[in-house]
Motif scaffolding. Structure first.
Motif, PDB file in Angstrom:
ATOM      1  N   ARG A 280       0.826  -1.205   0.000  1.00  0.00           N
ATOM      2  CA  ARG A 280       0.000   0.000   0.000  1.00  0.00           C
ATOM      3  C   ARG A 280       0.863   1.259   0.000  1.00  0.00           C
ATOM      4  O   ARG A 280       0.577   2.217  -0.702  1.00  0.00           O
ATOM      5  N   GLY A 281       1.925   1.282   0.813  1.00  0.00           N
ATOM      6  CA  GLY A 281       2.805   2.440   0.894  1.00  0.00           C
ATOM      7  C   GLY A 281       4.255   2.015   0.983  1.00  0.00           C
ATOM      8  O   GLY A 281       4.556   0.846   1.259  1.00  0.00           O
ATOM      9  N   HIS A 282       5.182   2.959   0.770  1.00  0.00           N
ATOM     10  CA  HIS A 282       6.587   2.591   0.709  1.00  0.00           C
ATOM     11  C   HIS A 282       7.110   2.093   2.059  1.00  0.00           C
ATOM     12  O   HIS A 282       8.063   1.311   2.108  1.00  0.00           O
ATOM     13  N   ASP A 283       6.497   2.513   3.162  1.00  0.00           N
ATOM     14  CA  ASP A 283       6.946   2.043   4.471  1.00  0.00           C
ATOM     15  C   ASP A 283       6.671   0.560   4.686  1.00  0.00           C
ATOM     16  O   ASP A 283       7.229  -0.050   5.606  1.00  0.00           O
ATOM     17  N   ASP A 284       5.819  -0.020   3.867  1.00  0.00           N
ATOM     18  CA  ASP A 284       5.491  -1.435   4.021  1.00  0.00           C
ATOM     19  C   ASP A 284       6.562  -2.359   3.443  1.00  0.00           C
ATOM     20  O   ASP A 284       6.518  -3.569   3.671  1.00  0.00           O
ATOM     21  N   ARG A 305       9.155  -2.481  -7.457  1.00  0.00           N
ATOM     22  CA  ARG A 305       8.223  -2.234  -6.359  1.00  0.00           C
ATOM     23  C   ARG A 305       7.117  -1.291  -6.820  1.00  0.00           C
ATOM     24  O   ARG A 305       7.369  -0.363  -7.584  1.00  0.00           O
ATOM     25  N   SER A 306       5.920  -1.525  -6.301  1.00  0.00           N
ATOM     26  CA  SER A 306       4.803  -0.645  -6.627  1.00  0.00           C
ATOM     27  C   SER A 306       3.963  -0.425  -5.376  1.00  0.00           C
ATOM     28  O   SER A 306       3.872  -1.305  -4.512  1.00  0.00           O
ATOM     29  N   TYR A 313       4.339   8.641  -4.487  1.00  0.00           N
ATOM     30  CA  TYR A 313       5.453   7.692  -4.545  1.00  0.00           C
ATOM     31  C   TYR A 313       6.206   7.866  -5.863  1.00  0.00           C
ATOM     32  O   TYR A 313       5.593   7.913  -6.933  1.00  0.00           O
ATOM     33  N   PRO A 314       7.550   7.978  -5.834  1.00  0.00           N
ATOM     34  CA  PRO A 314       8.298   8.262  -7.060  1.00  0.00           C
ATOM     35  C   PRO A 314       8.439   7.077  -8.011  1.00  0.00           C
ATOM     36  O   PRO A 314       8.819   7.256  -9.162  1.00  0.00           O
ATOM     37  N   GLY A 315       8.132   5.876  -7.528  1.00  0.00           N
ATOM     38  CA  GLY A 315       8.263   4.696  -8.377  1.00  0.00           C
ATOM     39  C   GLY A 315       6.950   4.287  -9.003  1.00  0.00           C
ATOM     40  O   GLY A 315       6.070   5.115  -9.264  1.00  0.00           O
ATOM     41  N   GLU A 316       6.801   2.984  -9.249  1.00  0.00           N
ATOM     42  CA  GLU A 316       5.581   2.470  -9.855  1.00  0.00           C
ATOM     43  C   GLU A 316       4.404   2.605  -8.890  1.00  0.00           C
ATOM     44  O   GLU A 316       4.528   2.336  -7.695  1.00  0.00           O
TER      45      GLU A 316
END
Length: 369
Positions: A280-284, A305-306, A313-316
């Motif tokens: 859900r979020g990058h912290d996960d 990663r998405s 979020y800067p990625g997917e």
């Protein structure tokens, strides 16, 4: 067995909307007639009732695939050794199960349904008993916890060493019982391939009402002894395949993927591997650093990663299934899918739409609590 399977599905449809009551009736009937069996089960029976229903549904679904049906039941029989189940117990369970189905189907229950469930149960019992009897290992392994690290508030990674070697394949899972929740067993995937020192790593995320997962994350301590049941699961690398691989994972579904990657690092030279990991979020992403080091050391590995709930979020961004689809085509690859059941089901649907042959897809949707 197609006709028998159709009869089972037809009769199950009669009680499907009351399955919780079927399970409650089953256990009440079982314990009333056989009070000595109550000690084989956990104090909290809510999750246990759901597992009974899951086993019934799995039996119906696998009946038309004899090889898979046989393998699943033999493994289940070996696994039930941890409960100290004996062949005599199966007859008691049969009586209680048929009583529960008959009581809740009412006037629509027929002798044809009775015979079909009786025949399938007898076959199930014979196969499970055979699986238990052909296993020369212990009913469970005691293992000492060597380290325990909280990677997030709700995620822990811990390592243990069985007091005697436990043989398994990368991608398989074992059931765990910990001293904080006796008689409650929950399945968790091993996060490493077999090692010379026999240690096993586990990734656990605590769920809201999860008795075992919460204990393993918040209460388990180094030096404590847990119990591990016999390994199960068929999501293992195909030794005959030379096709490139796509892994799709979410949450602690990363664990079996890491185990298979660990195995691949020992011999892979020619297969390209893509790992799509969704949260859900990058912290996960609780294990990013180790995965990045793995990709840096092995150029054949690509990690994507998405996130699905973080607009900046800067990625997917988006569901991991959608992100994976954009990187295709994948028709000539092997697929391994592990994580929350909803994510796994969505990925399987997408792979079907992409016409990836089912023989190239293996998956794991463990829901431990």
């Amino acid at each position: 067995m197609s006709h028998l399977s159709a009869v089972l599905k037809e009769s199950w449809h009669l009680v499907e909307d009351r399955q919780d009551r079927v399970a409650a009736y089953f256990y009440a009937r079982l314990f009333l007639a056989n009070p000595q069996l109550r000690d084989l089960f956990p104090v909290q029976m809510d999750v246990q009732r759901g597992r009974l229903l899951g086993a019934i549904v799995a039996t119906i679904q696998n009946l038309d695939d004899p090889a898979r049906f046989d393998g699943y039941l033999r493994a289940l029989g070996r696994d039930h050794r941890k409960y100290h189940v004996t062949p005599e117990h199966y007859a008691h369970v049969k009586t209680a199960l048929l009583d529960a189905l008959r009581a809740h189907a009412g006037d629509r229950w027929t002798s044809v349904y009775e015979q079909a469930w009786g025949d399938v149960y007898d076959l199930t019992a014979r196969t499970m008993i055979a699986g238990a009897e052909e296993d020369d290992g212990p009913p469970y392994w005691h293992a000492e916890v060597l380290d325990h690290e909280r990677r997030r508030a709700d995620v822990a990674v811990f390592t243990c060493r069985p007091l005697r070697p436990l043989r398994y394949r990368a991608g398989q899972y074992v059931s765990i019982e910990c001293p904080h929740q006796p008689r409650l067993w929950r399945p968790y995937s091993v996060a490493n391939a077999p090692r010379p020192d026999d240690t096993l790593e586990f990734h656990v995320r605590s769920t809201g009402g999860g008795w075992v997962s919460s204990a393993l994350v918040r209460r388990l301590k180094v030096g404590e002894v847990i119990r591990l049941a016999a390994p199960m699961g068929s999501m293992i690398l195909d030794p005959a395949s030379r096709r490139d691989i796509v892994f799709v994972s979410g949450g602690t579904g990363l664990a079996p993927v890491k185990a298979m990657l660990d195995e691949l690092t020992r011999y892979n030279r020619t297969r390209w591997i893509h790992l799509f990991r969704g949260e859900r979020g990058h912290d996960d992403f609780y294990d990013s650093e180790e995965l990045d080091l793995l990709a840096e050391a092995h150029p054949w590995l690509t990690v994507v990663r998405s996130v699905s709930a973080e607009p900046d979020y800067p990625g997917e961004r988006g569901a991991v299934t959608d992100v994976m689809s954009r990187y295709g085509p994948w028709r000539d690859h092997d697929f391994y899918v592990a994580g929350p059941r909803a994510m796994v089901n969505a990925t399987l649907t997408r792979l079907t739409e992409m016409r990836v042959p089912g023989t190239r897809i293996r998956y794991d949707a463990l829901t431990s609590d």
